[in-house]
Motif scaffolding. Sequence first.
Motif, short mmCIF file in Angstrom:
data_model
loop_
_atom_site.label_atom_id
_atom_site.label_comp_id
_atom_site.label_asym_id
_atom_site.label_seq_id
_atom_site.Cartn_x
_atom_site.Cartn_y
_atom_site.Cartn_z
N TYR A 182 23.16 -39.51 37.35
CA TYR A 182 24.31 -39.70 38.23
C TYR A 182 25.01 -38.35 38.39
N SER A 183 25.13 -37.92 39.63
CA SER A 183 25.78 -36.63 39.84
C SER A 183 26.44 -36.62 41.22
N TYR A 184 27.15 -35.53 41.47
CA TYR A 184 27.85 -35.41 42.75
C TYR A 184 26.86 -35.29 43.90
N PRO A 185 27.31 -35.54 45.12
CA PRO A 185 26.42 -35.50 46.28
C PRO A 185 25.97 -34.10 46.67
N THR A 186 25.05 -34.09 47.61
CA THR A 186 24.50 -32.85 48.15
C THR A 186 25.55 -32.11 48.98
N LEU A 187 25.29 -30.84 49.18
CA LEU A 187 26.09 -30.03 50.10
C LEU A 187 25.31 -28.76 50.39
N PHE A 188 25.28 -28.38 51.66
CA PHE A 188 24.59 -27.16 52.08
C PHE A 188 23.12 -27.15 51.66
N HIS A 210 17.76 -40.52 41.04
CA HIS A 210 18.95 -39.69 41.25
C HIS A 210 19.94 -40.46 42.09
N GLU A 211 21.09 -40.77 41.51
CA GLU A 211 22.15 -41.48 42.22
C GLU A 211 23.33 -40.53 42.43
N HIS A 212 23.72 -40.38 43.70
CA HIS A 212 24.86 -39.52 44.03
C HIS A 212 26.13 -40.36 44.09
N ILE A 213 27.14 -39.93 43.36
CA ILE A 213 28.42 -40.64 43.36
C ILE A 213 29.55 -39.63 43.47
N PHE A 214 30.71 -40.10 43.91
CA PHE A 214 31.90 -39.26 43.97
C PHE A 214 32.85 -39.53 42.80
N ASP A 215 32.90 -40.77 42.37
CA ASP A 215 33.88 -41.19 41.37
C ASP A 215 33.29 -41.07 39.97
N ALA A 216 33.91 -40.23 39.15
CA ALA A 216 33.41 -40.02 37.78
C ALA A 216 34.10 -40.89 36.75
N ALA A 217 34.91 -41.86 37.18
CA ALA A 217 35.72 -42.63 36.24
C ALA A 217 34.88 -43.37 35.21
N ALA A 218 33.70 -43.85 35.61
CA ALA A 218 32.87 -44.62 34.69
C ALA A 218 31.97 -43.75 33.82
N ALA A 219 31.98 -42.45 34.03
CA ALA A 219 31.10 -41.55 33.30
C ALA A 219 31.65 -41.25 31.91
N PRO A 220 30.79 -40.93 30.96
CA PRO A 220 31.28 -40.46 29.66
C PRO A 220 32.22 -39.27 29.84
N ALA A 279 34.58 -39.16 31.62
CA ALA A 279 34.99 -39.15 33.04
C ALA A 279 34.56 -37.86 33.72
N GLN A 280 33.34 -37.40 33.38
CA GLN A 280 32.80 -36.18 33.98
C GLN A 280 31.36 -36.40 34.42
N LEU A 281 31.02 -35.78 35.53
CA LEU A 281 29.64 -35.75 36.01
C LEU A 281 29.05 -34.37 35.71
N PRO A 282 27.71 -34.34 35.49
CA PRO A 282 26.74 -35.42 35.58
C PRO A 282 26.67 -36.24 34.28
N TYR A 283 26.03 -37.40 34.41
CA TYR A 283 25.63 -38.14 33.21
C TYR A 283 24.36 -38.89 33.52
N ILE A 284 23.70 -39.37 32.49
CA ILE A 284 22.48 -40.15 32.67
C ILE A 284 22.62 -41.50 31.99
N GLU A 285 21.84 -42.45 32.44
CA GLU A 285 21.62 -43.70 31.73
C GLU A 285 20.13 -43.79 31.43
N ASP A 286 19.81 -44.04 30.18
CA ASP A 286 18.41 -44.06 29.75
C ASP A 286 18.25 -45.17 28.72
N ASP A 287 17.55 -46.22 29.10
CA ASP A 287 17.37 -47.38 28.22
C ASP A 287 18.70 -47.91 27.70
N GLY A 288 19.67 -48.01 28.61
CA GLY A 288 20.96 -48.58 28.26
C GLY A 288 21.94 -47.62 27.62
N GLU A 289 21.52 -46.40 27.36
CA GLU A 289 22.40 -45.41 26.74
C GLU A 289 22.94 -44.46 27.80
#
Length: 237
Positions: free
Chosen positions: A5-11, A36-46, A48-58
Amino acid sequence: MLTLYSYPTLFGVADNNAYGLKVFAFLKLAGVPFRHEHIFDAAAAPRAQLPYIEDDGEAIGDSDAIIAHAMRKYGVALDSALTQSQRDTDLLVTRMLDDLYWVMSYSRWKDERYWTAFRDALLREHPVLTEDALRNAKEFNEQRYYFQGIGRYEPDAAMARGLADLGVLARLVPPDGFIHGKSPTSIDAGIYGFIANIFFYDIDTPLKTFVVAHDNLVRHCRAIHATLGMALPGSNP
């Protein structure tokens, strides 16, 4: 499958944030399958920062922690041949890139010479965004910069810090090959995450002027970009 999960593309780059692009490049170079999932809102991230990953529920945040996790779990051998001295160099460069991050971010959200062009590029490429949302983000980032310290600098003084960091990279990156030889390692992914977000950035900041003037930085950036199978911005896919 691992999801990034990370911020969207640009340029034309896969993530307009240097840390997200660093992780994207690492996973690609390492051959680790991922979504690869692009998101704007980092509130749900560890943290509250991007990027983060989910891997087997972690859920794992922080680019270096993500890379360490992928190396352990998937047996990534990108750095297996590095000496202790090379690993020490990588850590020093990684910490310097942390400093460069703040200057790059400042140049986009706080420096009024470039803010409008950055805002307009985001609105153009991501119509879901609104001017109000970006104005709120600008105010939030300006608070971050103040408490971190870079926000207390005048724009040219802030840029000077970033140019000093880039100067080190310009002396470190070889005229051919990669940092530690003929094949890229994780530090090349890290450098690419930052340089690509300057070089392909379609706004002429002093940071971009510096990178464009150094053939070795441009070559390294383009080499990683091509290795990842990415089309050059503005080219036909």
